[in-house]
Design a protein around this motif. Structure first.
Motif, short mmCIF file in Angstrom:
data_model
loop_
_atom_site.label_atom_id
_atom_site.label_comp_id
_atom_site.label_asym_id
_atom_site.label_seq_id
_atom_site.Cartn_x
_atom_site.Cartn_y
_atom_site.Cartn_z
N PRO A 123 0.81 -1.22 0.00
CA PRO A 123 0.00 0.00 0.00
C PRO A 123 0.85 1.28 0.00
O PRO A 123 0.55 2.22 -0.73
CB PRO A 123 -0.82 -0.12 1.29
N ASN A 124 1.92 1.30 0.78
CA ASN A 124 2.77 2.50 0.83
C ASN A 124 3.55 2.68 -0.48
O ASN A 124 3.77 3.81 -0.91
CB ASN A 124 3.73 2.44 2.02
N ASP B 43 -4.43 1.43 -2.74
CA ASP B 43 -3.58 1.48 -1.56
C ASP B 43 -4.42 1.36 -0.28
O ASP B 43 -4.06 0.64 0.65
CB ASP B 43 -2.65 2.69 -1.54
N GLY B 44 -5.58 2.03 -0.25
CA GLY B 44 -6.45 1.92 0.92
C GLY B 44 -7.06 0.54 1.05
O GLY B 44 -7.10 -0.03 2.14
N TYR B 45 -7.51 0.00 -0.08
CA TYR B 45 -8.12 -1.34 -0.07
C TYR B 45 -7.12 -2.39 0.41
O TYR B 45 -7.42 -3.21 1.28
CB TYR B 45 -8.63 -1.67 -1.47
N LEU B 46 -5.91 -2.34 -0.16
CA LEU B 46 -4.90 -3.34 0.21
C LEU B 46 -4.41 -3.16 1.65
O LEU B 46 -4.13 -4.15 2.34
CB LEU B 46 -3.71 -3.28 -0.76
N ALA B 47 -4.32 -1.92 2.10
CA ALA B 47 -3.90 -1.69 3.49
C ALA B 47 -4.88 -2.34 4.46
O ALA B 47 -4.46 -2.99 5.43
CB ALA B 47 -3.79 -0.19 3.77
N ARG B 48 -6.17 -2.21 4.18
CA ARG B 48 -7.18 -2.85 5.04
C ARG B 48 -7.18 -4.36 4.87
O ARG B 48 -7.21 -5.10 5.85
CB ARG B 48 -8.57 -2.28 4.73
N PHE C 29 -0.43 9.26 6.76
CA PHE C 29 0.13 10.58 6.45
C PHE C 29 0.27 10.79 4.94
O PHE C 29 -0.16 11.79 4.40
CB PHE C 29 1.50 10.74 7.13
N LEU C 30 0.88 9.80 4.26
CA LEU C 30 1.22 9.97 2.85
C LEU C 30 0.01 9.97 1.92
O LEU C 30 -0.01 10.69 0.92
CB LEU C 30 2.17 8.86 2.39
N ASP C 31 -1.01 9.18 2.22
CA ASP C 31 -2.14 9.03 1.30
C ASP C 31 -2.83 10.37 1.01
O ASP C 31 -2.98 10.75 -0.16
CB ASP C 31 -3.14 7.99 1.82
#
Length: 194
Positions: free
Chosen positions: A6-7, A49-54, A65-67
Motif C-alpha cells: 500500500p505504501n 492502496d487503501g483497499y490493500l492496506a485494510r 500521512f502519505l495518502d
C-alpha cells in the motif's frame, strides 16, 4: 513500512506527478491522452492502496500521512497544469482556487488535530468529493481533444464546480471539528497556572 505494497502504491502516485506534468508538453493529442493515462493510473492507486492496506492489515501511520498528501499533490499539480495550458475557463479557475484553498486548510486542521490526538475520519461525502474531483480533472485533461460531438470541456468544468461546492461543504465539517477543539483548548487551564 516503506516496503509494504500500500505504501509503495502511495509513493508511486507521488512519483507519477512529474511525469503527468511533463506529458502536458507533448505535441498534439498526446498532450491530452498521455497525461490522462498517467492520471487514471495514479487515481487507481489511490483506491488500491487503501483497499490493500485494510485487506492485508498493513495500515500504518506513514500510510495515513502519505495518502492524503499524495492526493492533494496530485490534484494541485494537475490543476496548475490545466490553468497553465488554458484548459480551464477563467471563471472556473475560481472553483480550482476554492479546491486548493480547502485542501491546504484541511491539511493544516488535520495536523492541528493530530497534535491533540483527535482522529478525523474521512466522511462518505468527502470520498464522493474526491471521486467527482478526479473525474472532472480527467475530463479537463482531455479537454478539446475529446470527442467533438460532446462538450467535453464544459462537462469537466461543471464537474469541477460540483467538486468545489462539495469541497466547501466537507471543508466546513472539518473546520467545525477543528474550531470545537480549539475552543475546548482555550477553556482548558494553562499548565503551571495557580
Amino acid at each position: 513500512m516503506w516496503n509494504s505494497l500500500p505504501n509503495i502504491l502511495t509513493v508511486s502516485r507521488i512519483l507519477a506527478i512529474p511525469a503527468i506534468c511533463a506529458a502536458f508538453f507533448l505535441p498534439g493529442a498526446w498532450s491530452a491522452w498521455v497525461p490522462l493515462g498517467l492520471f487514471v493510473a495514479a487515481g487507481i492507486t489511490d483506491w488500491f492502496d487503501g483497499y490493500l492496506a485494510r485487506k492485508l492489515g498493513q495500515m500504518s501511520d506513514l500510510g495515513r500521512f502519505l495518502d492524503p498528501v499524495a492526493d492533494k499533490l496530485l490534484v494541485a499539480a494537475v490543476i496548475m497544469m490545466l490553468i497553465a495550458f488554458d484548459r480551464i475557463d477563467r471563471i472556473t479557475c475560481v472553483a480550482a482556487v476554492v479546491i486548493m484553498c480547502r485542501e491546504i486548510t484541511v491539511t493544516g486542521l488535520r495536523e492541528f488535530l493530530a497534535e491533540l490526538r483527535v482522529k478525523v475520519p474521512v466522511s462518505r461525502l468527502a470520498k464522493w468529493k474526491t471521486t467527482v474531483q478526479l473525474i472532472a480533472l480527467g475530463i479537463l485533461i482531455v479537454g478539446d481533444y475529446g470527442p467533438s460531438m460532446l462538450p467535453i470541456r464544459l462537462l469537466g468544468e461543471i464537474g469541477l464546480w460540483i467538486a468545489a461546492v462539495l469541497t466547501l461543504y466537507t471543508g466546513w465539517d472539518y473546520l467545525q471539528t477543528g474550531l470545537r477543539h480549539m475552543a475546548a483548548d482555550d477553556r482548558a487551564p494553562a499548565k503551571g497556572a495557580d
